[in-house]
Design a protein around this motif. Sequence first.
Motif, PDB file in Angstrom:
ATOM      1  N   ARG A 119       0.847  -1.191   0.000  1.00  0.00           N
ATOM      2  CA  ARG A 119       0.000   0.000   0.000  1.00  0.00           C
ATOM      3  C   ARG A 119       0.883   1.242   0.000  1.00  0.00           C
ATOM      4  O   ARG A 119       1.930   1.276   0.641  1.00  0.00           O
ATOM      5  N   ARG A 120       0.426   2.246  -0.712  1.00  0.00           N
ATOM      6  CA  ARG A 120       1.175   3.503  -0.746  1.00  0.00           C
ATOM      7  C   ARG A 120       1.187   4.134   0.636  1.00  0.00           C
ATOM      8  O   ARG A 120       0.244   3.998   1.407  1.00  0.00           O
ATOM      9  N   MET A 121       2.280   4.821   0.948  1.00  0.00           N
ATOM     10  CA  MET A 121       2.405   5.487   2.247  1.00  0.00           C
ATOM     11  C   MET A 121       2.778   6.935   2.036  1.00  0.00           C
ATOM     12  O   MET A 121       3.844   7.246   1.523  1.00  0.00           O
ATOM     13  N   GLU A 122       1.875   7.836   2.421  1.00  0.00           N
ATOM     14  CA  GLU A 122       2.120   9.272   2.246  1.00  0.00           C
ATOM     15  C   GLU A 122       2.592   9.931   3.536  1.00  0.00           C
ATOM     16  O   GLU A 122       2.954  11.102   3.532  1.00  0.00           O
ATOM     17  N   ALA A 123       2.556   9.198   4.644  1.00  0.00           N
ATOM     18  CA  ALA A 123       2.921   9.789   5.944  1.00  0.00           C
ATOM     19  C   ALA A 123       4.431   9.726   6.132  1.00  0.00           C
ATOM     20  O   ALA A 123       4.975   8.710   6.569  1.00  0.00           O
ATOM     21  N   TRP A 124       5.111  10.807   5.790  1.00  0.00           N
ATOM     22  CA  TRP A 124       6.557  10.882   5.974  1.00  0.00           C
ATOM     23  C   TRP A 124       6.962  12.323   6.245  1.00  0.00           C
ATOM     24  O   TRP A 124       6.252  13.259   5.892  1.00  0.00           O
ATOM     25  N   VAL A 125       8.111  12.497   6.883  1.00  0.00           N
ATOM     26  CA  VAL A 125       8.658  13.829   7.159  1.00  0.00           C
ATOM     27  C   VAL A 125      10.163  13.780   6.938  1.00  0.00           C
ATOM     28  O   VAL A 125      10.777  12.712   7.059  1.00  0.00           O
ATOM     29  N   PRO A 126      10.781  14.920   6.620  1.00  0.00           N
ATOM     30  CA  PRO A 126      12.250  14.954   6.531  1.00  0.00           C
ATOM     31  C   PRO A 126      12.862  14.894   7.922  1.00  0.00           C
ATOM     32  O   PRO A 126      12.220  15.234   8.917  1.00  0.00           O
ATOM     33  N   LYS A 127      14.093  14.487   7.999  1.00  0.00           N
ATOM     34  CA  LYS A 127      14.754  14.330   9.298  1.00  0.00           C
ATOM     35  C   LYS A 127      14.904  15.656  10.037  1.00  0.00           C
ATOM     36  O   LYS A 127      15.078  15.677  11.255  1.00  0.00           O
ATOM     37  N   GLU A 128      14.808  16.794   9.308  1.00  0.00           N
ATOM     38  CA  GLU A 128      14.925  18.105   9.940  1.00  0.00           C
ATOM     39  C   GLU A 128      13.621  18.552  10.612  1.00  0.00           C
ATOM     40  O   GLU A 128      13.585  19.589  11.272  1.00  0.00           O
ATOM     41  N   ALA A 129      12.558  17.794  10.439  1.00  0.00           N
ATOM     42  CA  ALA A 129      11.251  18.192  10.972  1.00  0.00           C
ATOM     43  C   ALA A 129      11.246  18.132  12.487  1.00  0.00           C
ATOM     44  O   ALA A 129      12.090  17.485  13.123  1.00  0.00           O
ATOM     45  N   SER A 130      10.269  18.816  13.076  1.00  0.00           N
ATOM     46  CA  SER A 130      10.069  18.746  14.521  1.00  0.00           C
ATOM     47  C   SER A 130       9.133  17.588  14.850  1.00  0.00           C
ATOM     48  O   SER A 130       8.460  17.028  13.973  1.00  0.00           O
ATOM     49  N   LEU A 131       9.063  17.246  16.137  1.00  0.00           N
ATOM     50  CA  LEU A 131       8.110  16.225  16.556  1.00  0.00           C
ATOM     51  C   LEU A 131       6.674  16.671  16.279  1.00  0.00           C
ATOM     52  O   LEU A 131       5.801  15.842  16.012  1.00  0.00           O
ATOM     53  N   LYS A 132       6.424  17.984  16.320  1.00  0.00           N
ATOM     54  CA  LYS A 132       5.092  18.485  15.998  1.00  0.00           C
ATOM     55  C   LYS A 132       4.739  18.174  14.543  1.00  0.00           C
ATOM     56  O   LYS A 132       3.620  17.743  14.247  1.00  0.00           O
ATOM     57  N   ASN A 133       5.683  18.398  13.619  1.00  0.00           N
ATOM     58  CA  ASN A 133       5.447  18.074  12.213  1.00  0.00           C
ATOM     59  C   ASN A 133       5.120  16.595  12.050  1.00  0.00           C
ATOM     60  O   ASN A 133       4.210  16.218  11.309  1.00  0.00           O
ATOM     61  N   ALA A 134       5.888  15.750  12.749  1.00  0.00           N
ATOM     62  CA  ALA A 134       5.680  14.309  12.637  1.00  0.00           C
ATOM     63  C   ALA A 134       4.310  13.915  13.182  1.00  0.00           C
ATOM     64  O   ALA A 134       3.578  13.127  12.565  1.00  0.00           O
ATOM     65  N   PHE A 135       3.943  14.467  14.334  1.00  0.00           N
ATOM     66  CA  PHE A 135       2.651  14.145  14.942  1.00  0.00           C
ATOM     67  C   PHE A 135       1.500  14.619  14.062  1.00  0.00           C
ATOM     68  O   PHE A 135       0.518  13.907  13.849  1.00  0.00           O
ATOM     69  N   ALA A 136       1.629  15.839  13.509  1.00  0.00           N
ATOM     70  CA  ALA A 136       0.580  16.376  12.644  1.00  0.00           C
ATOM     71  C   ALA A 136       0.418  15.526  11.387  1.00  0.00           C
ATOM     72  O   ALA A 136      -0.704  15.280  10.924  1.00  0.00           O
ATOM     73  N   THR A 137       1.536  15.075  10.819  1.00  0.00           N
ATOM     74  CA  THR A 137       1.477  14.228   9.629  1.00  0.00           C
ATOM     75  C   THR A 137       0.799  12.902   9.945  1.00  0.00           C
ATOM     76  O   THR A 137      -0.003  12.386   9.160  1.00  0.00           O
ATOM     77  N   MET A 138       1.106  12.350  11.106  1.00  0.00           N
ATOM     78  CA  MET A 138       0.497  11.100  11.534  1.00  0.00           C
ATOM     79  C   MET A 138      -1.025  11.246  11.634  1.00  0.00           C
ATOM     80  O   MET A 138      -1.790  10.397  11.173  1.00  0.00           O
ATOM     81  N   LEU A 139      -1.470  12.363  12.220  1.00  0.00           N
ATOM     82  CA  LEU A 139      -2.902  12.598  12.375  1.00  0.00           C
ATOM     83  C   LEU A 139      -3.571  12.878  11.032  1.00  0.00           C
ATOM     84  O   LEU A 139      -4.671  12.390  10.759  1.00  0.00           O
ATOM     85  N   GLN A 140      -2.904  13.666  10.196  1.00  0.00           N
ATOM     86  CA  GLN A 140      -3.482  14.038   8.900  1.00  0.00           C
ATOM     87  C   GLN A 140      -3.785  12.812   8.047  1.00  0.00           C
ATOM     88  O   GLN A 140      -4.814  12.744   7.370  1.00  0.00           O
ATOM     89  N   HIS A 141      -2.876  11.837   8.090  1.00  0.00           N
ATOM     90  CA  HIS A 141      -3.044  10.657   7.236  1.00  0.00           C
ATOM     91  C   HIS A 141      -3.644   9.478   8.003  1.00  0.00           C
ATOM     92  O   HIS A 141      -3.728   8.368   7.453  1.00  0.00           O
ATOM     93  N   GLU A 142      -4.057   9.734   9.257  1.00  0.00           N
ATOM     94  CA  GLU A 142      -4.638   8.679  10.088  1.00  0.00           C
ATOM     95  C   GLU A 142      -3.745   7.446  10.080  1.00  0.00           C
ATOM     96  O   GLU A 142      -4.203   6.304   9.905  1.00  0.00           O
ATOM     97  N   ALA A 143      -2.441   7.689  10.259  1.00  0.00           N
ATOM     98  CA  ALA A 143      -1.441   6.626  10.167  1.00  0.00           C
ATOM     99  C   ALA A 143      -0.985   6.207  11.561  1.00  0.00           C
ATOM    100  O   ALA A 143      -1.001   7.004  12.512  1.00  0.00           O
ATOM    101  N   GLY A 144      -0.553   4.979  11.667  1.00  0.00           N
ATOM    102  CA  GLY A 144      -0.028   4.482  12.930  1.00  0.00           C
ATOM    103  C   GLY A 144       1.453   4.722  13.077  1.00  0.00           C
ATOM    104  O   GLY A 144       2.029   4.432  14.130  1.00  0.00           O
ATOM    105  N   TRP A 145       2.081   5.258  12.043  1.00  0.00           N
ATOM    106  CA  TRP A 145       3.495   5.586  12.100  1.00  0.00           C
ATOM    107  C   TRP A 145       3.805   6.590  10.999  1.00  0.00           C
ATOM    108  O   TRP A 145       3.019   6.767  10.067  1.00  0.00           O
ATOM    109  N   VAL A 146       4.941   7.236  11.121  1.00  0.00           N
ATOM    110  CA  VAL A 146       5.374   8.175  10.099  1.00  0.00           C
ATOM    111  C   VAL A 146       6.834   7.883   9.779  1.00  0.00           C
ATOM    112  O   VAL A 146       7.655   7.678  10.683  1.00  0.00           O
ATOM    113  N   ALA A 147       7.147   7.787   8.484  1.00  0.00           N
ATOM    114  CA  ALA A 147       8.516   7.515   8.060  1.00  0.00           C
ATOM    115  C   ALA A 147       9.350   8.789   8.133  1.00  0.00           C
ATOM    116  O   ALA A 147       8.847   9.894   7.910  1.00  0.00           O
TER     117      ALA A 147
END
Length: 370
Positions: free
Chosen positions: A307-335
């Motif tokens: 399955r395609r995975m759109e939940a990802w962030v660059p390594k320079e992102a903050s934990l807030k960016n990662a958490f927001a991405t996780m919620l936006q895509h209703e994902a159980g993890w973010v790459a």
Amino acid sequence: MSKIYPGGTVGVAELDLTFAAGELTVLVGPSGCGKTTTMKMINRIIEPTTGRILLGDEDVTRVDPVQLRRRIGYVIQNVGLFPHQTIRGNVGTVPRLLGWDKRRIRDRVEELLVLVGLDPAVHGDRYPHQLSGGQRQRAGVARALAADPTVLLMDEPFSAVDPVVRERLQSEFLRLQATVRKTIVFVTHDIEEAVRIGDRIAVMSQGGHVEQFATPADLLGRPANEFVADFVGADRGLKRLAVTGIDASDLEQPPVVRVTDGLADARAALQRTGARWAVVLDDAGRLHGWLSADRASGAGTVRTAARRMEAWVPKEASLKNAFATMLQHEAGWVAVLDGDRFLGVLTPESLHAALRRSVEGRVPETAGAV
């Protein structure tokens, strides 16, 4: 320094602060605590009652205040552009007062308009009333930077625009500061804004008392007293997400399979690790998606079941960016990616652990997090 008004009213009690060169320091606190008074004493719009103000090693309380103000940029809440002058004329105000020649002024104005995101051909010859609030604010920043000042003072510059424009201006300003690296003193009453843009924050109480002077992460993780804790809010743990970067030790390493692998091999990898899913990379090692254990059945290749995975962030992102991405895509993890290279994943559990470690000072902070 201090400021005592006639009649004995204390605007600012004895205040002793050092603003580091190239950093953005935020003065924050409730109304009437002396934030703006402190700022206006720096360029002597308000004269201090006692004390010294050192710019480098120079005591600027002993110099001509008019000449001092031409060396210090100043941006205020309602911009303060001259309504009868074009944007070009406004931006070139201080260089004209300093006697620059016309060509040098023209080149500097063009350079700054581009820097703050205004097209000189479109906006340069317009008057302030012909620009939006956000555009006027950018023009105000350009005017403050025109003579390349040593210090930039900003008094609630973004508070007069709507929340969407305000967030955009904050992002653009952080981009600009990364380029110009000015020493900035920024006044706001909004702790969210302070945490987002500040390298260091001074929380002030009545009479100009500094209750705590610290980085955003320290302020949120270790409030100095009850006043600071109340001011930054009960949700300071959530605010801290925005100023905590992703560390390699935060990342989990799930099984990794390739799109060209057979499903039998993918099943074996999942069974070997006891994992419920695997990360899928393409032939070039880029993130492709994920494969759950229940879809890794039958014959064929991973490509047909992944399955395609759109939940990802660059390594320079903050934990807030990662958490927001996780919620936006209703994902159980973010790459987490370094360019195209897959580094690992953050899950809700590892994200929480990272936040806990950051309070204990073991995770790097991201100043001016976006």
